[in-house]
Design a protein around this motif. Structure first.
Motif, short mmCIF file in Angstrom:
data_model
loop_
_atom_site.label_atom_id
_atom_site.label_comp_id
_atom_site.label_asym_id
_atom_site.label_seq_id
_atom_site.Cartn_x
_atom_site.Cartn_y
_atom_site.Cartn_z
N ILE A 27 5.59 -15.30 -23.58
CA ILE A 27 6.69 -14.47 -24.05
C ILE A 27 6.36 -13.00 -23.90
CG2 ILE A 27 7.95 -13.77 -26.13
CD1 ILE A 27 7.91 -16.71 -26.98
N LEU A 28 5.13 -12.61 -24.20
CA LEU A 28 4.72 -11.22 -24.06
C LEU A 28 4.77 -10.77 -22.60
CD1 LEU A 28 3.56 -8.67 -25.43
CD2 LEU A 28 1.31 -9.59 -24.92
N ILE A 29 4.27 -11.60 -21.70
CA ILE A 29 4.30 -11.27 -20.27
C ILE A 29 5.73 -11.17 -19.77
CG2 ILE A 29 3.73 -12.15 -17.96
CD1 ILE A 29 1.14 -13.27 -19.23
N ALA A 30 6.58 -12.11 -20.19
CA ALA A 30 7.99 -12.07 -19.77
C ALA A 30 8.68 -10.82 -20.31
CB ALA A 30 8.72 -13.33 -20.27
N PHE A 31 8.34 -10.41 -21.53
CA PHE A 31 8.93 -9.19 -22.10
C PHE A 31 8.51 -7.97 -21.29
CE2 PHE A 31 8.53 -5.56 -25.01
CZ PHE A 31 9.86 -5.42 -25.35
N VAL A 32 7.26 -7.89 -20.90
CA VAL A 32 6.77 -6.76 -20.11
C VAL A 32 7.47 -6.73 -18.75
CG1 VAL A 32 4.74 -5.81 -18.93
CG2 VAL A 32 4.57 -6.58 -21.31
N VAL A 33 7.63 -7.89 -18.13
CA VAL A 33 8.32 -7.96 -16.83
C VAL A 33 9.78 -7.52 -16.98
CG1 VAL A 33 9.15 -9.56 -15.05
CG2 VAL A 33 6.79 -9.70 -15.85
N VAL A 34 10.44 -7.98 -18.04
CA VAL A 34 11.84 -7.60 -18.26
C VAL A 34 11.96 -6.10 -18.46
CG1 VAL A 34 13.74 -7.76 -19.92
CG2 VAL A 34 12.63 -9.82 -19.11
N MET A 35 11.10 -5.53 -19.27
CA MET A 35 11.17 -4.09 -19.53
C MET A 35 10.90 -3.28 -18.27
SD MET A 35 12.27 -3.75 -22.49
CE MET A 35 12.12 -1.99 -22.63
N SER A 36 9.89 -3.66 -17.51
CA SER A 36 9.56 -2.89 -16.30
C SER A 36 10.65 -3.03 -15.24
CB SER A 36 8.21 -3.32 -15.75
OG SER A 36 8.23 -4.69 -15.40
N CYS A 37 11.21 -4.22 -15.06
CA CYS A 37 12.29 -4.39 -14.09
C CYS A 37 13.55 -3.67 -14.53
CB CYS A 37 12.58 -5.87 -13.88
SG CYS A 37 11.36 -6.72 -12.89
N THR A 38 13.82 -3.65 -15.82
CA THR A 38 15.00 -2.95 -16.32
C THR A 38 14.87 -1.45 -16.11
OG1 THR A 38 15.31 -4.67 -17.99
CG2 THR A 38 16.46 -2.59 -18.34
N ILE A 39 13.71 -0.91 -16.38
CA ILE A 39 13.48 0.53 -16.15
C ILE A 39 13.62 0.85 -14.67
CG2 ILE A 39 11.74 2.35 -16.24
CD1 ILE A 39 10.78 1.05 -18.89
N LEU A 40 13.01 0.04 -13.82
CA LEU A 40 13.12 0.25 -12.37
C LEU A 40 14.56 0.15 -11.90
CD1 LEU A 40 11.64 0.53 -9.60
CD2 LEU A 40 11.68 -1.95 -9.52
N TYR A 41 15.29 -0.81 -12.42
CA TYR A 41 16.69 -1.01 -12.03
C TYR A 41 17.53 0.20 -12.41
CZ TYR A 41 21.18 -3.36 -11.44
OH TYR A 41 22.45 -3.69 -11.04
N PHE A 42 17.37 0.71 -13.63
CA PHE A 42 18.18 1.85 -14.06
C PHE A 42 17.75 3.15 -13.38
CE2 PHE A 42 19.35 -0.71 -17.90
CZ PHE A 42 20.69 -0.80 -17.57
N VAL A 43 16.49 3.28 -13.04
CA VAL A 43 16.05 4.49 -12.34
C VAL A 43 16.62 4.51 -10.92
CG1 VAL A 43 14.02 5.59 -11.31
CG2 VAL A 43 13.96 4.88 -13.70
N GLU A 44 16.60 3.36 -10.25
CA GLU A 44 17.09 3.32 -8.87
C GLU A 44 18.60 3.12 -8.77
OE1 GLU A 44 15.08 0.70 -6.26
OE2 GLU A 44 13.13 1.62 -6.61
N MET A 45 19.27 2.88 -9.86
CA MET A 45 20.71 2.62 -9.81
C MET A 45 21.48 3.85 -9.34
SD MET A 45 23.17 0.98 -12.73
CE MET A 45 22.96 2.31 -13.90
N ASN A 46 21.04 5.02 -9.73
CA ASN A 46 21.75 6.25 -9.36
C ASN A 46 21.24 6.89 -8.07
OD1 ASN A 46 23.44 6.09 -11.57
ND2 ASN A 46 21.97 7.15 -12.88
N SER A 47 20.20 6.37 -7.49
CA SER A 47 19.68 6.96 -6.26
C SER A 47 20.45 6.43 -5.05
CB SER A 47 18.19 6.66 -6.11
OG SER A 47 17.99 5.28 -5.89
N ASP A 48 20.36 7.17 -3.96
CA ASP A 48 21.07 6.78 -2.74
C ASP A 48 20.39 5.63 -2.01
OD1 ASP A 48 22.98 8.69 -3.19
OD2 ASP A 48 21.94 10.22 -2.01
N ASN A 49 19.08 5.66 -1.96
CA ASN A 49 18.37 4.60 -1.26
C ASN A 49 17.68 3.70 -2.29
OD1 ASN A 49 16.63 6.57 -2.05
ND2 ASN A 49 15.44 6.60 -0.16
N LYS A 50 18.21 2.49 -2.44
CA LYS A 50 17.67 1.51 -3.37
C LYS A 50 16.71 0.60 -2.61
CE LYS A 50 21.84 1.59 -6.06
NZ LYS A 50 23.14 1.02 -6.21
N SER A 51 15.70 0.14 -3.30
CA SER A 51 14.73 -0.75 -2.66
C SER A 51 15.32 -2.16 -2.53
CB SER A 51 13.44 -0.81 -3.48
OG SER A 51 13.68 -1.43 -4.72
N TYR A 52 14.75 -2.93 -1.65
CA TYR A 52 15.19 -4.31 -1.41
C TYR A 52 15.02 -5.14 -2.68
CZ TYR A 52 15.63 -8.80 0.98
OH TYR A 52 16.03 -10.04 1.38
#
Length: 112
Positions: A27-52
């Protein structure tokens, strides 16, 4: 007072099994993965070039990990507490539905 002490000892003995510790680590590992992917998703959401990864895998991975968290939290609460389990059964259904939605989101990302 005696009954409460016995109940607390039974609950702590059930909570300290190795399987429960493994569930907590997952559960702890899944929480860390969710938080890091969410931060990455919101940071790249407004940029022009999004990663694959962000375009195709971030949202399905977030949904899948939240589904795993829901399943394991239901398993942990069933093992540690006694009583009515309607909410635990609903969390199992929610976890499975989140995993199905993650597969749908992955397929959908390639068709859009």
């Amino acid at each position: 007072m005696g009954k409460n002490n016995i109940r607390k000892e039974e609950q702590t003995s059930q909570k300290n099994t190795p399987l429960m510790s493994i569930f907590r680590v997952i559960i702890l590992i899944a929480f860390v993965v969710v938080m890091s992917c969410t931060i990455l998703y919101f940071v790249e959401m407004n940029s022009d070039n999004k990663s694959y990864f962000t375009i195709h895998f971030a949202l399905p991975l977030i949904l899948f990990m939240v589904g795993i968290i829901a399943l394991f939290m239901a398993m942990l609460s069933k093992k540690s507490l006694t009583g009515e389990s309607k909410g635990d059964n609903l969390m199992i259904v929610v976890g499975i539905l989140l995993m199905v939605c993650s597969v749908i989101a992955l397929v959908w990302s390639y068709f859009n």
